[in-house]
Every structure is written in C-alpha cells, then in structure tokens.
Design a protein around this motif. Structure first.
Motif, mmCIF file in Angstrom:
data_model
loop_
_atom_site.group_PDB
_atom_site.id
_atom_site.type_symbol
_atom_site.label_atom_id
_atom_site.label_comp_id
_atom_site.label_asym_id
_atom_site.label_seq_id
_atom_site.Cartn_x
_atom_site.Cartn_y
_atom_site.Cartn_z
ATOM 1 N N THR A 1 0.833 -1.204 0.000
ATOM 2 C CA THR A 1 0.000 0.000 0.000
ATOM 3 C C THR A 1 0.864 1.248 0.000
ATOM 4 O OG1 THR A 1 -1.781 -1.150 1.143
ATOM 5 C CG2 THR A 1 -1.787 1.262 1.262
ATOM 6 N N ARG A 2 1.918 1.256 0.804
ATOM 7 C CA ARG A 2 2.818 2.417 0.839
ATOM 8 C C ARG A 2 3.488 2.624 -0.520
ATOM 9 N NH1 ARG A 2 3.386 0.855 6.305
ATOM 10 N NH2 ARG A 2 4.948 -0.716 5.836
ATOM 11 N N ARG A 3 3.934 1.521 -1.164
ATOM 12 C CA ARG A 3 4.567 1.648 -2.479
ATOM 13 C C ARG A 3 3.574 2.192 -3.502
ATOM 14 N NH1 ARG A 3 6.598 -3.581 -1.277
ATOM 15 N NH2 ARG A 3 5.116 -4.424 -2.791
ATOM 16 N N TYR A 4 2.344 1.685 -3.479
ATOM 17 C CA TYR A 4 1.318 2.154 -4.420
ATOM 18 C C TYR A 4 1.030 3.637 -4.188
ATOM 19 C CZ TYR A 4 -3.167 2.971 -6.591
ATOM 20 O OH TYR A 4 -4.189 3.506 -7.331
ATOM 21 N N ASP A 5 0.840 4.022 -2.926
ATOM 22 C CA ASP A 5 0.553 5.425 -2.612
ATOM 23 C C ASP A 5 1.688 6.342 -3.074
ATOM 24 O OD1 ASP A 5 -1.879 4.728 -1.515
ATOM 25 O OD2 ASP A 5 -1.188 4.889 0.572
ATOM 26 N N LYS A 6 2.927 5.925 -2.865
ATOM 27 C CA LYS A 6 4.073 6.745 -3.279
ATOM 28 C C LYS A 6 4.131 6.846 -4.797
ATOM 29 C CE LYS A 6 9.052 7.432 -2.885
ATOM 30 N NZ LYS A 6 8.958 8.392 -3.949
ATOM 31 N N ALA A 7 3.945 5.724 -5.493
ATOM 32 C CA ALA A 7 3.984 5.743 -6.955
ATOM 33 C C ALA A 7 2.876 6.632 -7.513
ATOM 34 C CB ALA A 7 3.863 4.326 -7.505
ATOM 35 N N THR A 8 1.691 6.573 -6.913
ATOM 36 C CA THR A 8 0.575 7.399 -7.361
ATOM 37 C C THR A 8 0.872 8.871 -7.120
ATOM 38 O OG1 THR A 8 -0.968 5.603 -6.920
ATOM 39 C CG2 THR A 8 -1.899 7.811 -7.095
ATOM 40 N N THR A 9 1.366 9.195 -5.948
ATOM 41 C CA THR A 9 1.714 10.579 -5.626
ATOM 42 C C THR A 9 2.804 11.094 -6.563
ATOM 43 O OG1 THR A 9 1.112 10.265 -3.320
ATOM 44 C CG2 THR A 9 2.568 12.114 -3.807
ATOM 45 N N ASP A 10 3.825 10.277 -6.796
ATOM 46 C CA ASP A 10 4.907 10.680 -7.696
ATOM 47 C C ASP A 10 4.381 10.943 -9.106
ATOM 48 O OD1 ASP A 10 6.634 10.389 -5.571
ATOM 49 O OD2 ASP A 10 7.539 8.515 -6.309
ATOM 50 N N PHE A 11 3.463 10.085 -9.582
ATOM 51 C CA PHE A 11 2.911 10.265 -10.926
ATOM 52 C C PHE A 11 2.107 11.555 -11.007
ATOM 53 C CE2 PHE A 11 -0.590 9.565 -13.975
ATOM 54 C CZ PHE A 11 0.167 9.516 -15.130
ATOM 55 N N VAL A 12 1.270 11.809 -10.021
ATOM 56 C CA VAL A 12 0.454 13.025 -10.021
ATOM 57 C C VAL A 12 1.358 14.260 -10.004
ATOM 58 C CG1 VAL A 12 -1.195 14.380 -8.667
ATOM 59 C CG2 VAL A 12 -1.579 11.938 -9.017
ATOM 60 N N GLN A 13 2.398 14.227 -9.197
ATOM 61 C CA GLN A 13 3.295 15.372 -9.095
ATOM 62 C C GLN A 13 4.197 15.526 -10.315
ATOM 63 O OE1 GLN A 13 5.241 14.778 -5.311
ATOM 64 N NE2 GLN A 13 3.467 15.552 -4.167
ATOM 65 N N SER A 14 4.292 14.486 -11.147
ATOM 66 C CA SER A 14 5.171 14.549 -12.319
ATOM 67 C C SER A 14 4.626 15.470 -13.410
ATOM 68 C CB SER A 14 5.358 13.144 -12.909
ATOM 69 O OG SER A 14 4.185 12.734 -13.609
ATOM 70 N N GLY A 15 3.333 15.782 -13.335
ATOM 71 C CA GLY A 15 2.733 16.625 -14.350
ATOM 72 C C GLY A 15 2.323 15.868 -15.607
ATOM 73 N N LYS A 16 2.316 14.548 -15.557
ATOM 74 C CA LYS A 16 2.008 13.738 -16.736
ATOM 75 C C LYS A 16 0.561 13.239 -16.765
ATOM 76 C CE LYS A 16 6.759 12.087 -17.028
ATOM 77 N NZ LYS A 16 7.622 10.903 -16.988
ATOM 78 N N VAL A 17 -0.256 13.660 -15.822
ATOM 79 C CA VAL A 17 -1.626 13.155 -15.727
ATOM 80 C C VAL A 17 -2.464 13.573 -16.927
ATOM 81 C CG1 VAL A 17 -3.749 13.195 -14.364
ATOM 82 C CG2 VAL A 17 -1.540 13.027 -13.211
ATOM 83 N N ASP A 18 -2.403 14.843 -17.306
ATOM 84 C CA ASP A 18 -3.214 15.325 -18.426
ATOM 85 C C ASP A 18 -2.865 14.588 -19.719
ATOM 86 O OD1 ASP A 18 -4.675 17.116 -16.893
ATOM 87 O OD2 ASP A 18 -3.275 18.763 -17.267
ATOM 88 N N GLN A 19 -1.589 14.395 -19.984
ATOM 89 C CA GLN A 19 -1.177 13.685 -21.197
ATOM 90 C C GLN A 19 -1.640 12.232 -21.143
ATOM 91 O OE1 GLN A 19 0.205 14.981 -24.038
ATOM 92 N NE2 GLN A 19 -0.297 12.965 -24.849
ATOM 93 N N ALA A 20 -1.531 11.596 -19.990
ATOM 94 C CA ALA A 20 -1.982 10.211 -19.859
ATOM 95 C C ALA A 20 -3.484 10.108 -20.091
ATOM 96 C CB ALA A 20 -1.613 9.661 -18.477
ATOM 97 N N ALA A 21 -4.236 11.085 -19.621
ATOM 98 C CA ALA A 21 -5.687 11.094 -19.840
ATOM 99 C C ALA A 21 -5.993 11.264 -21.327
ATOM 100 C CB ALA A 21 -6.340 12.200 -19.027
ATOM 101 N N ARG A 22 -5.260 12.145 -21.992
ATOM 102 C CA ARG A 22 -5.466 12.315 -23.434
ATOM 103 C C ARG A 22 -5.114 11.032 -24.183
ATOM 104 N NH1 ARG A 22 -3.702 17.506 -22.136
ATOM 105 N NH2 ARG A 22 -1.517 17.013 -22.531
ATOM 106 N N ASP A 23 -4.042 10.380 -23.784
ATOM 107 C CA ASP A 23 -3.611 9.144 -24.437
ATOM 108 C C ASP A 23 -4.613 8.005 -24.222
ATOM 109 O OD1 ASP A 23 -1.343 10.480 -25.251
ATOM 110 O OD2 ASP A 23 -0.029 9.552 -23.747
ATOM 111 N N ALA A 24 -5.389 8.075 -23.144
ATOM 112 C CA ALA A 24 -6.344 7.011 -22.821
ATOM 113 C C ALA A 24 -7.683 7.183 -23.518
ATOM 114 C CB ALA A 24 -6.547 6.958 -21.301
ATOM 115 N N ARG A 25 -7.875 8.324 -24.191
ATOM 116 C CA ARG A 25 -9.140 8.551 -24.903
ATOM 117 C C ARG A 25 -9.331 7.492 -25.969
ATOM 118 N NH1 ARG A 25 -8.378 14.734 -26.385
ATOM 119 N NH2 ARG A 25 -6.810 13.650 -27.582
#
Length: 78
Positions: A20-44
C-alpha cells in the motif's frame, strides 16, 4: 492465536501495508510529475467504435452494481 508459518508478518488481514505504501508513493509521484493530463489524453478512445465499446462496457458494469454511492453525487455532504 498462532499465525500460520507461511504468513508473512506484513500481511494484515487482506492488506499488505508495504504494498500500500509503495502504491501510494507511486501514485503521488505520478500526479506530481505533471504527466496526468497527457496520460488522460492518451487514454481517450481512438475511434467511435472504441468509444461505443467503452460505453457498452460501462453500462454492463453498472448493470451489476448495487447502486451509486450517494457520497459521489455532486453536492453530497459527508
């Protein structure tokens, strides 16, 4: 009560705290990376057929659900 010999000490009921700690850290790191919007566009969906398939899958999932959580509705208080 005795623990089974094959049960790891980090397994607590149905959860693994370290995982759970590893998942939470990976999720937080991804959100803070600034890549969320691009990933959402790629998932369309790439086509109208894919969009239709996604809508059908969503409806199928909803057909098996017990109902929407009232807390998810806009304006719902906790």
């Amino acid at each position: 009560m005795n623990k089974p010999a094959d049960q790891s000490p980090d397994i607590q009921g149905e959860g693994n705290y370290e995982a759970t700690r590893r998942y939470d850290k990976a999720t937080t790191d991804f959100v803070q990376s600034g890549k969320v919007d691009q990933a959402a566009r790629d998932a369309r969906p790439q086509s109208e057929a894919e969009a239709d398939e996604m809508r059908r899958a969503e409806q199928e999932g909803k057909a098996h659900a017990k109902g929407e959580d009232a807390a998810l509705r806009k304006g719902a208080s906790k």
